[in-house]
Write a protein that holds these residues in place. Structure first.
Motif, PDB file in Angstrom:
ATOM      1  N   LYS A  68      38.555  56.776  48.612  1.00 22.09           N
ATOM      2  CA  LYS A  68      37.245  57.274  48.203  1.00 22.09           C
ATOM      3  C   LYS A  68      36.110  56.365  48.641  1.00 22.09           C
ATOM      4  CE  LYS A  68      38.372  61.018  45.825  1.00 22.09           C
ATOM      5  NZ  LYS A  68      37.872  62.361  46.184  1.00 22.09           N
ATOM      6  N   VAL A  69      36.328  55.057  48.529  1.00 22.38           N
ATOM      7  CA  VAL A  69      35.255  54.135  48.883  1.00 22.38           C
ATOM      8  C   VAL A  69      34.971  54.190  50.385  1.00 22.38           C
ATOM      9  CG1 VAL A  69      36.595  52.028  49.364  1.00 22.38           C
ATOM     10  CG2 VAL A  69      34.319  51.849  48.348  1.00 22.38           C
ATOM     11  N   LYS A  70      35.997  54.470  51.153  1.00 21.61           N
ATOM     12  CA  LYS A  70      35.811  54.627  52.596  1.00 21.61           C
ATOM     13  C   LYS A  70      34.966  55.866  52.889  1.00 21.61           C
ATOM     14  CE  LYS A  70      38.380  54.864  56.947  1.00 21.61           C
ATOM     15  NZ  LYS A  70      39.743  54.930  57.568  1.00 21.61           N
ATOM     16  N   GLU A  71      35.239  56.951  52.148  1.00 20.42           N
ATOM     17  CA  GLU A  71      34.475  58.185  52.326  1.00 20.42           C
ATOM     18  C   GLU A  71      33.008  57.980  51.941  1.00 20.42           C
ATOM     19  OE1 GLU A  71      36.444  61.071  49.944  1.00 20.42           O
ATOM     20  OE2 GLU A  71      38.247  61.147  51.210  1.00 20.42           O
ATOM     21  N   ILE A  72      32.793  57.293  50.811  1.00 17.73           N
ATOM     22  CA  ILE A  72      31.428  57.050  50.350  1.00 17.73           C
ATOM     23  C   ILE A  72      30.670  56.187  51.361  1.00 17.73           C
ATOM     24  CG2 ILE A  72      30.015  55.974  48.560  1.00 17.73           C
ATOM     25  CD1 ILE A  72      32.255  56.671  46.578  1.00 17.73           C
ATOM     26  N   ALA A  73      31.333  55.169  51.886  1.00 22.02           N
ATOM     27  CA  ALA A  73      30.704  54.287  52.868  1.00 22.02           C
ATOM     28  C   ALA A  73      30.260  55.081  54.098  1.00 22.02           C
ATOM     29  CB  ALA A  73      31.672  53.176  53.263  1.00 22.02           C
ATOM     30  N   GLN A  74      31.105  56.005  54.534  1.00 16.81           N
ATOM     31  CA  GLN A  74      30.755  56.835  55.684  1.00 16.81           C
ATOM     32  C   GLN A  74      29.559  57.724  55.375  1.00 16.81           C
ATOM     33  OE1 GLN A  74      34.488  58.831  56.450  1.00 16.81           O
ATOM     34  NE2 GLN A  74      35.256  57.203  57.779  1.00 16.81           N
ATOM     35  N   GLN A  75      29.533  58.282  54.157  1.00 11.37           N
ATOM     36  CA  GLN A  75      28.422  59.138  53.764  1.00 11.37           C
ATOM     37  C   GLN A  75      27.113  58.360  53.678  1.00 11.37           C
ATOM     38  OE1 GLN A  75      30.057  60.436  50.104  1.00 11.37           O
ATOM     39  NE2 GLN A  75      31.675  61.624  51.098  1.00 11.37           N
ATOM     40  N   GLN A  76      27.205  57.083  53.296  1.00 12.21           N
ATOM     41  CA  GLN A  76      26.023  56.235  53.172  1.00 12.21           C
ATOM     42  C   GLN A  76      25.691  55.501  54.466  1.00 12.21           C
ATOM     43  OE1 GLN A  76      24.212  55.872  50.211  1.00 12.21           O
ATOM     44  NE2 GLN A  76      25.456  57.501  49.365  1.00 12.21           N
ATOM     45  N   ASN A  77      26.480  55.772  55.513  1.00 11.68           N
ATOM     46  CA  ASN A  77      26.303  55.078  56.799  1.00 11.68           C
ATOM     47  C   ASN A  77      26.371  53.558  56.630  1.00 11.68           C
ATOM     48  OD1 ASN A  77      25.936  57.425  58.430  1.00 11.68           O
ATOM     49  ND2 ASN A  77      23.842  57.593  57.661  1.00 11.68           N
ATOM     50  N   SER A  93      29.317  50.078  55.974  1.00 17.49           N
ATOM     51  CA  SER A  93      30.702  49.631  55.989  1.00 17.49           C
ATOM     52  C   SER A  93      31.170  49.501  54.548  1.00 17.49           C
ATOM     53  CB  SER A  93      30.823  48.286  56.703  1.00 17.49           C
ATOM     54  OG  SER A  93      30.194  47.265  55.948  1.00 17.49           O
ATOM     55  N   VAL A  94      32.486  49.532  54.345  1.00 15.72           N
ATOM     56  CA  VAL A  94      33.035  49.373  52.996  1.00 15.72           C
ATOM     57  C   VAL A  94      32.608  48.025  52.413  1.00 15.72           C
ATOM     58  CG1 VAL A  94      35.157  49.103  51.665  1.00 15.72           C
ATOM     59  CG2 VAL A  94      34.993  50.911  53.382  1.00 15.72           C
ATOM     60  N   LYS A  95      32.632  47.000  53.259  1.00 14.20           N
ATOM     61  CA  LYS A  95      32.264  45.651  52.817  1.00 14.20           C
ATOM     62  C   LYS A  95      30.820  45.616  52.322  1.00 14.20           C
ATOM     63  CE  LYS A  95      32.168  40.841  54.396  1.00 14.20           C
ATOM     64  NZ  LYS A  95      32.411  39.927  55.545  1.00 14.20           N
ATOM     65  N   ASP A  96      29.916  46.223  53.081  1.00 16.29           N
ATOM     66  CA  ASP A  96      28.502  46.223  52.688  1.00 16.29           C
ATOM     67  C   ASP A  96      28.268  47.070  51.441  1.00 16.29           C
ATOM     68  OD1 ASP A  96      27.806  44.569  54.757  1.00 16.29           O
ATOM     69  OD2 ASP A  96      27.200  46.181  56.110  1.00 16.29           O
ATOM     70  N   LEU A  97      29.014  48.174  51.339  1.00 13.44           N
ATOM     71  CA  LEU A  97      28.878  49.043  50.167  1.00 13.44           C
ATOM     72  C   LEU A  97      29.276  48.298  48.905  1.00 13.44           C
ATOM     73  CD1 LEU A  97      28.343  52.095  49.288  1.00 13.44           C
ATOM     74  CD2 LEU A  97      30.834  52.289  49.251  1.00 13.44           C
ATOM     75  N   GLU A  98      30.431  47.614  48.948  1.00 12.35           N
ATOM     76  CA  GLU A  98      30.905  46.881  47.777  1.00 12.35           C
ATOM     77  C   GLU A  98      30.014  45.686  47.469  1.00 12.35           C
ATOM     78  OE1 GLU A  98      35.652  47.770  47.538  1.00 12.35           O
ATOM     79  OE2 GLU A  98      35.015  46.118  48.834  1.00 12.35           O
ATOM     80  N   LYS A  99      29.448  45.084  48.502  1.00 16.12           N
ATOM     81  CA  LYS A  99      28.549  43.952  48.288  1.00 16.12           C
ATOM     82  C   LYS A  99      27.262  44.414  47.603  1.00 16.12           C
ATOM     83  CE  LYS A  99      26.116  40.236  50.729  1.00 16.12           C
ATOM     84  NZ  LYS A  99      25.835  39.634  52.059  1.00 16.12           N
ATOM     85  N   GLN A 100      26.751  45.577  48.009  1.00 10.80           N
ATOM     86  CA  GLN A 100      25.497  46.063  47.460  1.00 10.80           C
ATOM     87  C   GLN A 100      25.646  46.579  46.033  1.00 10.80           C
ATOM     88  OE1 GLN A 100      23.269  48.645  50.027  1.00 10.80           O
ATOM     89  NE2 GLN A 100      21.924  49.388  48.415  1.00 10.80           N
ATOM     90  N   TYR A 101      26.729  47.306  45.756  1.00  7.43           N
ATOM     91  CA  TYR A 101      26.863  47.953  44.457  1.00  7.43           C
ATOM     92  C   TYR A 101      27.901  47.315  43.540  1.00  7.43           C
ATOM     93  CZ  TYR A 101      24.176  51.631  46.728  1.00  7.43           C
ATOM     94  OH  TYR A 101      23.203  52.327  47.389  1.00  7.43           O
ATOM     95  N   GLY A 102      28.873  46.648  44.124  1.00  7.54           N
ATOM     96  CA  GLY A 102      29.936  46.065  43.314  1.00  7.54           C
ATOM     97  C   GLY A 102      31.047  47.064  43.064  1.00  7.54           C
ATOM     98  N   ARG A 103      32.278  46.576  43.064  1.00  6.19           N
ATOM     99  CA  ARG A 103      33.431  47.448  42.899  1.00  6.19           C
ATOM    100  C   ARG A 103      33.403  48.176  41.561  1.00  6.19           C
ATOM    101  NH1 ARG A 103      39.559  47.278  44.550  1.00  6.19           N
ATOM    102  NH2 ARG A 103      40.407  48.634  42.929  1.00  6.19           N
ATOM    103  N   GLN A 104      33.012  47.471  40.506  1.00  2.00           N
ATOM    104  CA  GLN A 104      33.044  48.080  39.184  1.00  2.00           C
ATOM    105  C   GLN A 104      32.088  49.267  39.090  1.00  2.00           C
ATOM    106  OE1 GLN A 104      32.243  45.409  35.900  1.00  2.00           O
ATOM    107  NE2 GLN A 104      33.824  46.392  34.679  1.00  2.00           N
TER     108      GLN A 104
END
Length: 381
Positions: free
Chosen positions: A312-321, A323-334
């Motif tokens: 799911k996180v991979k899909e969300i990252a793609q939708q937000q244009n 990377s998974v790493k940047d997505l988790e860094k910006q929002y946090g896994r929790q």
């Protein structure tokens, strides 16, 4: 979450930008969330509703092509030159603001941005046509314009617009077939991979729209009636910091330069005390929602397995244009997990509502009254 219109309509995912992180040290007592009463007419989804939603999604996925020849349709996009003239001292004179060159107009979307008859007069003409159409400014029109240096009111005045159609953009809307569903259902509609036919897609869409309708009906009420016993102060501070950083980033985009909180508050005409109060209240509400989602998930054994999370996180990252790493860094896994849990909690609530016939009553019944007790005359002495 999803960029396509239908996906936005169908999913009930809370946007990452507003969801709070989950609370581990806080405590919340959820209001009743199982067996919540909904009324059939308020949450039902008809086949026509599904077809309309799919039509909109298909239109959003249409390929657009600019052409130099062809007839303009009522919902096409056009590029036009136009000049408007009004009657001024017995002559038709151009007025300030009534002329444009190379103006792009979406006839299907932009009608409300122009006076009545403006966009409809373009439909039916061909690329290269030059023509004049007469229309009238509404009597309530408040804008004024200069004609030969003099300011005049346009309200109620006849106006003649001369158009030249430079080009038009045609939409090639794909047909909804089993092959199209197989190739695009996941990308366009967020559907599961096993959905490969039009029939299966319609069933999926209908279910998601019903969940969304129920969510809109009951969630805010459940959230409002739920009681926070205590907040985790460390998480609340983290949420306030995230909220502040977000507001400053939005202001930075407007100005095109970095700005301090003090300068931001000065521009907003707020004191630090007012800001702290506003930020704290906003973040408490955000955190309350996150706490409620996680508490319901905990009680009902709803979780996000690691394999599902990675997918799911991979899909969300793609939708937000991103990377998974940047997505988790910006929002946090929790925070991301809480967002994903919201979907599952919404579905659980929808599956456990108590559905009644008809529509929700608009008035509350009058309180029950008892008949006045009969009085008896006192016995004569």
């Amino acid at each position: 979450m999803f960029k396509k219109l239908l996906a936005i309509m169908l999913t009930v995912t809370v946007a990452l930008s507003v969801a709070g992180c989950g609370s581990s040290g806080g405590e919340i007592k959820p209001a009743k969330y199982k067996g919540v009463v909904v009324y059939h007419d308020d949450v039902k989804v008809t086949d026509k509703d599904v077809d309309n939603a799919l039509d909109q999604a298909m239109s959003q996925s249409a390929e657009e092509k600019q052409v130099k020849k062809g007839k303009v349709g009522a919902t096409d996009k056009v590029n036009v030159d136009y000049e408007g003239k009004i009657d001024y001292k017995g002559k038709k004179e151009a007025f300030e603001g009534g002329t444009a060159k190379g103006q792009d107009i979406d006839l299907g979307q932009d009608a409300g941005n122009y006076i009545e008859g403006f966009t409809s007069s373009i439909a039916g003409h061909k690329v290269g046509d030059k023509f004049t159409a007469k229309m009238k400014f509404p009597k309530t029109y408040t804008n004024k314009a200069k004609v030969k240096g003099k300011e005049v009111s346009l309200a109620g005045k006849p106006v003649w617009f001369t158009f030249k159609i430079n080009s038009l953009t045609k939409k090639n809307v794909p047909k909804l077939t089993d092959k199209f569903v197989k190739d695009n259902a996941k990308k366009l509609f967020g559907a599961d991979e096993e959905i490969k036919t039009v029939k299966a897609l319609k069933k999926y869409v209908k279910k998601q729209m019903r969940i969304y309708n129920i969510y809109n009906k009951v969630w805010n009420n459940i959230l409002e009636k739920s009681k926070v016993v205590k907040y985790d102060e460390d998480e609340l501070k983290e949420e306030i910091k995230r909220y502040t950083d977000y507001q400053l980033s939005q202001y930075k985009q407007q100005l095109g330069t970095d700005v301090s909180l003090d300068n931001y508050l000065k521009a907003c005409q707020m004191t630090k005390k007012q800001w702290n109060k506003q930020a704290r209240e906003a973040c408490k509400q955000s955190l309350k929602q996150s706490m409620l989602v996680r508490e319901i998930a905990k009680r009902e054994d709803i979780n996000i397995p690691e394999k599902e999370y990675k997918k799911k996180v991979k899909e969300i990252a793609q939708q937000q244009n991103m990377s998974v790493k940047d997505l988790e860094k910006q929002y946090g896994r929790q925070m991301i997990e809480t967002t994903l849990l919201q979907d599952k909690v919404n579905e659980f609530i929808a599956d456990n509502v108590k559905e009644k016939k008809g529509s929700e009553p608009t008035t509350t019944p009058a309180p029950m009254t008892t008949k006045k007790a009969k009085t008896t005359k006192k016995a004569k002495k």
